[in-house]
Design a protein around this motif. Structure first.
Motif, PDB file in Angstrom:
ATOM      1  N   SER A 225      19.098   1.320  29.412  1.00  0.00           N
ATOM      2  CA  SER A 225      19.721   2.082  30.500  1.00  0.00           C
ATOM      3  C   SER A 225      18.667   2.873  31.262  1.00  0.00           C
ATOM      4  N   ALA A 226      17.759   3.509  30.512  1.00  0.00           N
ATOM      5  CA  ALA A 226      16.684   4.281  31.150  1.00  0.00           C
ATOM      6  C   ALA A 226      15.748   3.376  31.942  1.00  0.00           C
ATOM      7  N   TYR A 227      15.470   2.206  31.396  1.00  0.00           N
ATOM      8  CA  TYR A 227      14.598   1.240  32.082  1.00  0.00           C
ATOM      9  C   TYR A 227      15.242   0.759  33.382  1.00  0.00           C
ATOM     10  N   GLN A 228      16.507   0.368  33.298  1.00  0.00           N
ATOM     11  CA  GLN A 228      17.213  -0.120  34.486  1.00  0.00           C
ATOM     12  C   GLN A 228      17.351   0.980  35.535  1.00  0.00           C
ATOM     13  N   LEU A 229      17.594   2.189  35.096  1.00  0.00           N
ATOM     14  CA  LEU A 229      17.692   3.308  36.027  1.00  0.00           C
ATOM     15  C   LEU A 229      16.361   3.531  36.735  1.00  0.00           C
ATOM     16  N   ALA A 230      15.275   3.443  35.958  1.00  0.00           N
ATOM     17  CA  ALA A 230      13.944   3.702  36.522  1.00  0.00           C
ATOM     18  C   ALA A 230      13.544   2.652  37.549  1.00  0.00           C
ATOM     19  N   VAL A 231      13.673   1.373  37.199  1.00  0.00           N
ATOM     20  CA  VAL A 231      13.178   0.316  38.087  1.00  0.00           C
ATOM     21  C   VAL A 231      14.035   0.170  39.336  1.00  0.00           C
ATOM     22  N   ASN A 232      15.226   0.744  39.317  1.00  0.00           N
ATOM     23  CA  ASN A 232      16.092   0.689  40.500  1.00  0.00           C
ATOM     24  C   ASN A 232      16.142   2.020  41.237  1.00  0.00           C
ATOM     25  N   SER A 233      15.187   2.909  40.949  1.00  0.00           N
ATOM     26  CA  SER A 233      15.159   4.234  41.576  1.00  0.00           C
ATOM     27  C   SER A 233      14.325   4.231  42.855  1.00  0.00           C
ATOM     28  N   PHE A 234      14.544   5.273  43.662  1.00  0.00           N
ATOM     29  CA  PHE A 234      13.636   5.525  44.786  1.00  0.00           C
ATOM     30  C   PHE A 234      12.261   5.872  44.208  1.00  0.00           C
ATOM     31  N   ARG A 235      11.227   5.621  45.001  1.00  0.00           N
ATOM     32  CA  ARG A 235       9.869   5.767  44.499  1.00  0.00           C
ATOM     33  C   ARG A 235       9.582   7.188  44.000  1.00  0.00           C
ATOM     34  N   GLU A 236      10.112   8.177  44.690  1.00  0.00           N
ATOM     35  CA  GLU A 236       9.814   9.561  44.292  1.00  0.00           C
ATOM     36  C   GLU A 236      10.418   9.930  42.931  1.00  0.00           C
ATOM     37  N   LEU A 237      11.409   9.138  42.474  1.00  0.00           N
ATOM     38  CA  LEU A 237      12.027   9.403  41.173  1.00  0.00           C
ATOM     39  C   LEU A 237      11.534   8.448  40.080  1.00  0.00           C
ATOM     40  N   MET A 238      10.838   7.390  40.506  1.00  0.00           N
ATOM     41  CA  MET A 238      10.545   6.299  39.585  1.00  0.00           C
ATOM     42  C   MET A 238       9.584   6.682  38.471  1.00  0.00           C
ATOM     43  N   LEU A 242      10.376   6.218  34.592  1.00  0.00           N
ATOM     44  CA  LEU A 242       9.630   5.231  33.802  1.00  0.00           C
ATOM     45  C   LEU A 242       9.036   5.871  32.553  1.00  0.00           C
ATOM     46  N   GLU A 243       8.518   7.074  32.709  1.00  0.00           N
ATOM     47  CA  GLU A 243       7.933   7.771  31.563  1.00  0.00           C
ATOM     48  C   GLU A 243       9.005   8.109  30.517  1.00  0.00           C
ATOM     49  N   GLN A 244      10.204   8.460  31.005  1.00  0.00           N
ATOM     50  CA  GLN A 244      11.302   8.734  30.075  1.00  0.00           C
ATOM     51  C   GLN A 244      11.698   7.466  29.325  1.00  0.00           C
ATOM     52  N   ALA A 245      11.779   6.359  30.059  1.00  0.00           N
ATOM     53  CA  ALA A 245      12.113   5.079  29.427  1.00  0.00           C
ATOM     54  C   ALA A 245      11.058   4.695  28.395  1.00  0.00           C
ATOM     55  N   LEU A 246       9.799   4.971  28.698  1.00  0.00           N
ATOM     56  CA  LEU A 246       8.722   4.649  27.769  1.00  0.00           C
ATOM     57  C   LEU A 246       8.868   5.442  26.472  1.00  0.00           C
ATOM     58  N   GLU A 266       9.745  -4.929  23.940  1.00  0.00           N
ATOM     59  CA  GLU A 266       8.323  -5.105  24.215  1.00  0.00           C
ATOM     60  C   GLU A 266       8.093  -5.627  25.631  1.00  0.00           C
ATOM     61  N   ALA A 267       8.906  -6.585  26.068  1.00  0.00           N
ATOM     62  CA  ALA A 267       8.757  -7.138  27.419  1.00  0.00           C
ATOM     63  C   ALA A 267       8.999  -6.073  28.477  1.00  0.00           C
ATOM     64  N   SER A 268      10.047  -5.274  28.286  1.00  0.00           N
ATOM     65  CA  SER A 268      10.341  -4.218  29.252  1.00  0.00           C
ATOM     66  C   SER A 268       9.281  -3.127  29.217  1.00  0.00           C
ATOM     67  N   THR A 269       8.740  -2.852  28.035  1.00  0.00           N
ATOM     68  CA  THR A 269       7.699  -1.836  27.902  1.00  0.00           C
ATOM     69  C   THR A 269       6.435  -2.239  28.669  1.00  0.00           C
ATOM     70  N   GLU A 270       6.068  -3.508  28.581  1.00  0.00           N
ATOM     71  CA  GLU A 270       4.903  -3.989  29.324  1.00  0.00           C
ATOM     72  C   GLU A 270       5.118  -3.844  30.832  1.00  0.00           C
ATOM     73  N   ASP A 271       6.325  -4.101  31.268  1.00  0.00           N
ATOM     74  CA  ASP A 271       6.638  -3.938  32.690  1.00  0.00           C
ATOM     75  C   ASP A 271       6.549  -2.466  33.097  1.00  0.00           C
ATOM     76  N   ILE A 272       7.014  -1.579  32.234  1.00  0.00           N
ATOM     77  CA  ILE A 272       6.939  -0.142  32.529  1.00  0.00           C
ATOM     78  C   ILE A 272       5.473   0.292  32.687  1.00  0.00           C
ATOM     79  N   LYS A 273       4.623  -0.135  31.744  1.00  0.00           N
ATOM     80  CA  LYS A 273       3.211   0.243  31.793  1.00  0.00           C
ATOM     81  C   LYS A 273       2.540  -0.298  33.056  1.00  0.00           C
ATOM     82  N   SER A 274       2.905  -1.510  33.434  1.00  0.00           N
ATOM     83  CA  SER A 274       2.364  -2.111  34.644  1.00  0.00           C
ATOM     84  C   SER A 274       2.763  -1.306  35.871  1.00  0.00           C
ATOM     85  N   ARG A 275       3.997  -0.912  35.933  1.00  0.00           N
ATOM     86  CA  ARG A 275       4.498  -0.131  37.085  1.00  0.00           C
ATOM     87  C   ARG A 275       3.875   1.248  37.132  1.00  0.00           C
TER      88      ARG A 275
END
Length: 279
Positions: A225-238, A242-246, A266-275
């Motif tokens: 839920s945290a991951y999906q919320l982060a990647v679909n957020s406006f940039r100023e909130l992202m 993302l850090e919370q999801a991590l 693990e797959a979503s975590t790698e995407d978070i780190k990349s972002r």
């Protein structure tokens, strides 16, 4: 020929006996003789127990219903009140059995049947507990009554069964709480605010139910839920999201390093780190 005549005779005797018995019962129902009703009702009750006969329990119940008020406060009242409550219980009328066992406990606090009454009252509420997705008022009541039985009779005859039932009902309540949180997650794509509601609900669930069998699922869906919320957020909130999801990802991996959802996490975590590198 002789055997056929014998069979017919036996059948005739049985029919006559049944007819007389039914006639006696119907006469008693209309009678004002409370003593005779008591005696016959108790006979029916005992036969019902021996034969496991719902029909005889129902017949006994009709007589009990007529005479119980007349015996309240009398020496026979204690036994009659217990038989009355237990008849409802044996017939599966758990609303009335729970009520009558409660009344028995209040009226006869020194009875040697008190433990059985306490257990069967609690068991009645257990039987009334509905599916997890319905109102759980009776489930809460059942847990309270089972716990009251265990507090009073920790070494009681039914202590093990009471513990098992209470544990089962607690899991039912946990499932209801978990499924509500999961529903927020599942509808998050259509309504972004539901992802936030899911995170809050799963966090509360994990705090309230440390030993739940749904704990790993809750950890995963909170993270997702945290991951999906982060990647679909406006940039100023992202970045913050993302850090919370991590953090939730790390918590899942800490408790479930080889868990059911490890690959997805693990797959979503790698995407978070990349972002996060873009910030």
């Amino acid at each position: 020929m002789f055997l056929q005549m014998m069979k017919k005779a036996i059948l005739l005797v049985a029919v006559l006996t049944l007819t007389v018995s039914c006639g006696e019962y119907q006469t008693l129902l209309k009678s004002d003789d409370a003593g005779a009703k008591y005696t016959y009702a108790e006979e029916l009750y005992n036969e019902a127990q021996e034969e496991n006969s719902k029909k005889k329990y129902r017949k006994a119940l009709r007589l009990f219903e007529q005479i119980v008020p007349q015996y309240r406060g009398k020496p026979q009242g204690e036994k009659l009140s217990f038989l009355f409550a237990n008849t409802y219980y044996q017939l599966g009328d758990f609303y009335l059995s729970s009520y009558e066992f409660e009344r028995f406990q209040q009226s006869y606090p020194n009875s040697d049947k008190l433990e059985e009454a306490a257990y069967k009252k609690a068991r009645s509420f257990y039987e009334l507990s509905p599916r997890y997705d319905l109102d759980q008022t009776d489930t809460h009541k059942a847990i309270a009554e089972l716990q009251a039985y265990l507090n009073t009779y920790p070494e009681g005859e039914h202590a093990e069964a009471a513990n098992d039932m209470a544990a089962e009902l607690r899991i039912k309540l946990e499932r209801k709480e978990y499924e509500i949180a999961k529903q927020y997650h599942l509808t998050g794509e259509a309504r972004a605010g539901n992802y936030q509601a899911a995170i809050t609900s799963f966090t509360n669930f994990l705090s309230n139910n440390p030993g739940s069998p749904f704990r790993e699922d809750a950890q995963y869906y909170r993270f997702d839920s945290a991951y999906q919320l982060a990647v679909n957020s406006f940039r100023e909130l992202m970045q913050e999201r993302l850090e919370q999801a991590l953090e939730y990802s790390q918590e899942y991996k800490k408790y479930y390093p080889e868990g059911e959802y490890s690959e997805a996490v693990e797959a979503s975590t790698e995407d978070i780190k990349s972002r996060l590198q873009n910030f």
